[in-house]
Design a protein around this motif. Structure first.
Motif, mmCIF file in Angstrom:
data_model
loop_
_atom_site.group_PDB
_atom_site.id
_atom_site.type_symbol
_atom_site.label_atom_id
_atom_site.label_comp_id
_atom_site.label_asym_id
_atom_site.label_seq_id
_atom_site.Cartn_x
_atom_site.Cartn_y
_atom_site.Cartn_z
ATOM 1 N N LEU A 197 0.843 -1.187 0.000
ATOM 2 C CA LEU A 197 0.000 0.000 0.000
ATOM 3 C C LEU A 197 0.879 1.238 0.000
ATOM 4 C CD1 LEU A 197 -2.742 -1.028 2.580
ATOM 5 C CD2 LEU A 197 -2.943 -0.922 0.095
ATOM 6 N N TYR A 198 0.394 2.293 -0.636
ATOM 7 C CA TYR A 198 1.142 3.540 -0.753
ATOM 8 C C TYR A 198 0.294 4.690 -0.227
ATOM 9 C CZ TYR A 198 4.370 0.991 -3.703
ATOM 10 O OH TYR A 198 5.286 0.096 -4.169
ATOM 11 N N SER A 199 0.950 5.581 0.497
ATOM 12 C CA SER A 199 0.318 6.792 0.992
ATOM 13 C C SER A 199 0.592 7.900 -0.022
ATOM 14 C CB SER A 199 0.913 7.167 2.350
ATOM 15 O OG SER A 199 0.548 8.468 2.699
ATOM 16 N N CYS A 200 -0.462 8.517 -0.504
ATOM 17 C CA CYS A 200 -0.347 9.609 -1.482
ATOM 18 C C CYS A 200 -0.835 10.876 -0.801
ATOM 19 C CB CYS A 200 -1.184 9.315 -2.716
ATOM 20 S SG CYS A 200 -0.836 7.706 -3.444
ATOM 21 N N SER A 201 0.055 11.826 -0.616
ATOM 22 C CA SER A 201 -0.333 13.011 0.145
ATOM 23 C C SER A 201 0.204 14.284 -0.484
ATOM 24 C CB SER A 201 0.177 12.900 1.579
ATOM 25 O OG SER A 201 1.582 12.847 1.588
ATOM 26 N N ASN A 202 -0.432 15.371 -0.117
ATOM 27 C CA ASN A 202 -0.020 16.727 -0.459
ATOM 28 C C ASN A 202 -0.133 17.555 0.805
ATOM 29 O OD1 ASN A 202 -1.265 15.712 -3.127
ATOM 30 N ND2 ASN A 202 -0.120 17.501 -3.740
ATOM 31 N N THR A 203 0.554 18.639 0.806
ATOM 32 C CA THR A 203 0.403 19.556 1.925
ATOM 33 C C THR A 203 -0.961 20.242 1.805
ATOM 34 O OG1 THR A 203 1.326 21.488 3.011
ATOM 35 C CG2 THR A 203 1.600 21.383 0.655
ATOM 36 N N GLN A 204 -1.538 20.603 2.916
ATOM 37 C CA GLN A 204 -2.828 21.299 2.904
ATOM 38 C C GLN A 204 -2.650 22.815 2.864
ATOM 39 O OE1 GLN A 204 -5.863 19.938 2.478
ATOM 40 N NE2 GLN A 204 -4.747 18.031 2.189
ATOM 41 N N ALA A 205 -1.432 23.273 2.557
ATOM 42 C CA ALA A 205 -1.192 24.708 2.446
ATOM 43 C C ALA A 205 -2.011 25.268 1.293
ATOM 44 C CB ALA A 205 0.296 24.968 2.208
ATOM 45 N N LEU A 206 -2.353 26.527 1.404
ATOM 46 C CA LEU A 206 -3.150 27.168 0.369
ATOM 47 C C LEU A 206 -2.258 27.660 -0.759
ATOM 48 C CD1 LEU A 206 -5.634 29.238 2.539
ATOM 49 C CD2 LEU A 206 -6.055 27.077 1.383
ATOM 50 N N SER A 207 -2.763 27.550 -1.963
ATOM 51 C CA SER A 207 -2.071 28.078 -3.134
ATOM 52 C C SER A 207 -2.140 29.597 -3.093
ATOM 53 C CB SER A 207 -2.735 27.561 -4.410
ATOM 54 O OG SER A 207 -2.219 28.212 -5.533
ATOM 55 N N SER A 208 -1.079 30.259 -3.510
ATOM 56 C CA SER A 208 -1.061 31.719 -3.440
ATOM 57 C C SER A 208 -1.857 32.375 -4.560
ATOM 58 C CB SER A 208 0.380 32.222 -3.462
ATOM 59 O OG SER A 208 1.045 31.729 -4.600
ATOM 60 N N SER A 209 -2.121 31.649 -5.661
ATOM 61 C CA SER A 209 -2.830 32.294 -6.764
ATOM 62 C C SER A 209 -4.067 31.553 -7.239
ATOM 63 C CB SER A 209 -1.895 32.487 -7.951
ATOM 64 O OG SER A 209 -1.551 31.234 -8.497
ATOM 65 N N MET A 210 -4.147 30.225 -7.031
ATOM 66 C CA MET A 210 -5.303 29.466 -7.509
ATOM 67 C C MET A 210 -6.495 29.709 -6.595
ATOM 68 S SD MET A 210 -5.042 27.849 -10.287
ATOM 69 C CE MET A 210 -6.404 26.730 -10.232
ATOM 70 N N THR A 211 -7.650 29.943 -7.221
ATOM 71 C CA THR A 211 -8.877 30.139 -6.461
ATOM 72 C C THR A 211 -9.982 29.284 -7.056
ATOM 73 O OG1 THR A 211 -9.498 32.030 -7.838
ATOM 74 C CG2 THR A 211 -8.309 32.516 -5.792
ATOM 75 N N ASP A 212 -11.011 29.017 -6.232
ATOM 76 C CA ASP A 212 -12.161 28.273 -6.731
ATOM 77 C C ASP A 212 -13.137 29.252 -7.383
ATOM 78 O OD1 ASP A 212 -13.420 29.549 -4.617
ATOM 79 O OD2 ASP A 212 -13.619 27.745 -3.392
ATOM 80 N N THR A 213 -14.312 28.789 -7.735
ATOM 81 C CA THR A 213 -15.280 29.632 -8.444
ATOM 82 C C THR A 213 -15.790 30.784 -7.587
ATOM 83 O OG1 THR A 213 -17.031 28.106 -7.803
ATOM 84 C CG2 THR A 213 -16.056 27.793 -9.978
ATOM 85 N N ASP A 214 -15.705 30.641 -6.255
ATOM 86 C CA ASP A 214 -16.144 31.710 -5.355
ATOM 87 C C ASP A 214 -15.026 32.692 -5.023
ATOM 88 O OD1 ASP A 214 -18.667 30.553 -5.224
ATOM 89 O OD2 ASP A 214 -18.094 29.271 -3.545
ATOM 90 N N GLY A 215 -13.831 32.456 -5.547
ATOM 91 C CA GLY A 215 -12.707 33.343 -5.274
ATOM 92 C C GLY A 215 -11.901 32.971 -4.047
ATOM 93 N N ASN A 216 -12.213 31.829 -3.429
ATOM 94 C CA ASN A 216 -11.468 31.376 -2.253
ATOM 95 C C ASN A 216 -10.227 30.612 -2.700
ATOM 96 O OD1 ASN A 216 -13.544 32.334 -0.531
ATOM 97 N ND2 ASN A 216 -14.703 30.467 -0.905
ATOM 98 N N PRO A 217 -9.103 30.787 -1.998
ATOM 99 C CA PRO A 217 -7.889 30.040 -2.386
ATOM 100 C C PRO A 217 -8.083 28.545 -2.196
ATOM 101 C CG PRO A 217 -7.509 31.323 -0.382
ATOM 102 C CD PRO A 217 -8.877 31.653 -0.851
ATOM 103 N N VAL A 218 -7.475 27.760 -3.071
ATOM 104 C CA VAL A 218 -7.564 26.298 -2.984
ATOM 105 C C VAL A 218 -6.278 25.759 -2.370
ATOM 106 C CG1 VAL A 218 -9.097 26.115 -4.965
ATOM 107 C CG2 VAL A 218 -6.656 25.917 -5.306
ATOM 108 N N THR A 219 -6.346 24.546 -1.844
ATOM 109 C CA THR A 219 -5.148 23.922 -1.281
ATOM 110 C C THR A 219 -4.262 23.429 -2.419
ATOM 111 O OG1 THR A 219 -6.134 21.735 -1.170
ATOM 112 C CG2 THR A 219 -6.409 23.154 0.767
ATOM 113 N N LEU A 220 -3.000 23.165 -2.097
ATOM 114 C CA LEU A 220 -2.080 22.632 -3.100
ATOM 115 C C LEU A 220 -2.546 21.267 -3.586
ATOM 116 C CD1 LEU A 220 1.393 23.706 -1.701
ATOM 117 C CD2 LEU A 220 0.185 24.639 -3.673
ATOM 118 N N ARG A 221 -3.205 20.495 -2.739
ATOM 119 C CA ARG A 221 -3.743 19.191 -3.162
ATOM 120 C C ARG A 221 -4.781 19.368 -4.260
ATOM 121 N NH1 ARG A 221 -3.858 13.974 -1.393
ATOM 122 N NH2 ARG A 221 -5.563 12.764 -2.253
#
Length: 110
Positions: A51-75
């Motif tokens: 089994l493998y653990s696949c992970s990303n940091t939950q830090a927020l992206s500095s420029s990517m935003t969702d449709t509401d304008g909220n920053p998204v996580t790096l994941r």
């Protein structure tokens, strides 16, 4: 030579993302891709092998935003990058065959 190939691949990915409406700087692209980690879990096996653990940091992206304008996580950002490239995003826990299938790997995983 490897640095040159990596630079060309980065430029092609950046252009492809830009054409798909994802506007990020090269530094932010590298930060997101470097945040992806896949580690084999020691002593953990199932019927399909390790089994493998696949992970990303939950830090927020500095420029990517969702449709509401909220920053998204790096994941979430990495998942968008993978989808644009035609690759299925990885779950938190994966088997070797599922990783190979999702990433379309032909070489054996160790």
């Amino acid at each position: 030579m490897l640095n040159y190939i990596a630079l060309i691949m980065q430029k092609l990915l950046h252009r492809h993302l830009h054409n798909e409406g994802i506007h990020v700087s090269p530094a932010e692209l590298i930060e997101a891709l470097e945040s992806m980690k896949v580690n084999r879990l020691q002593g953990m096996r199932n019927a399909n092998g390790h089994l493998y653990s696949c992970s990303n940091t939950q830090a927020l992206s500095s420029s990517m935003t969702d449709t509401d304008g909220n920053p998204v996580t790096l994941r979430e950002f990495c998942d968008r990058i993978l989808k644009v490239c035609g690759v299925e995003p990885l779950n938190s826990l994966e088997t070797a065959p599922s990783i190979k299938r999702k990433l379309k790997l032909k070489l054996p995983m160790k």
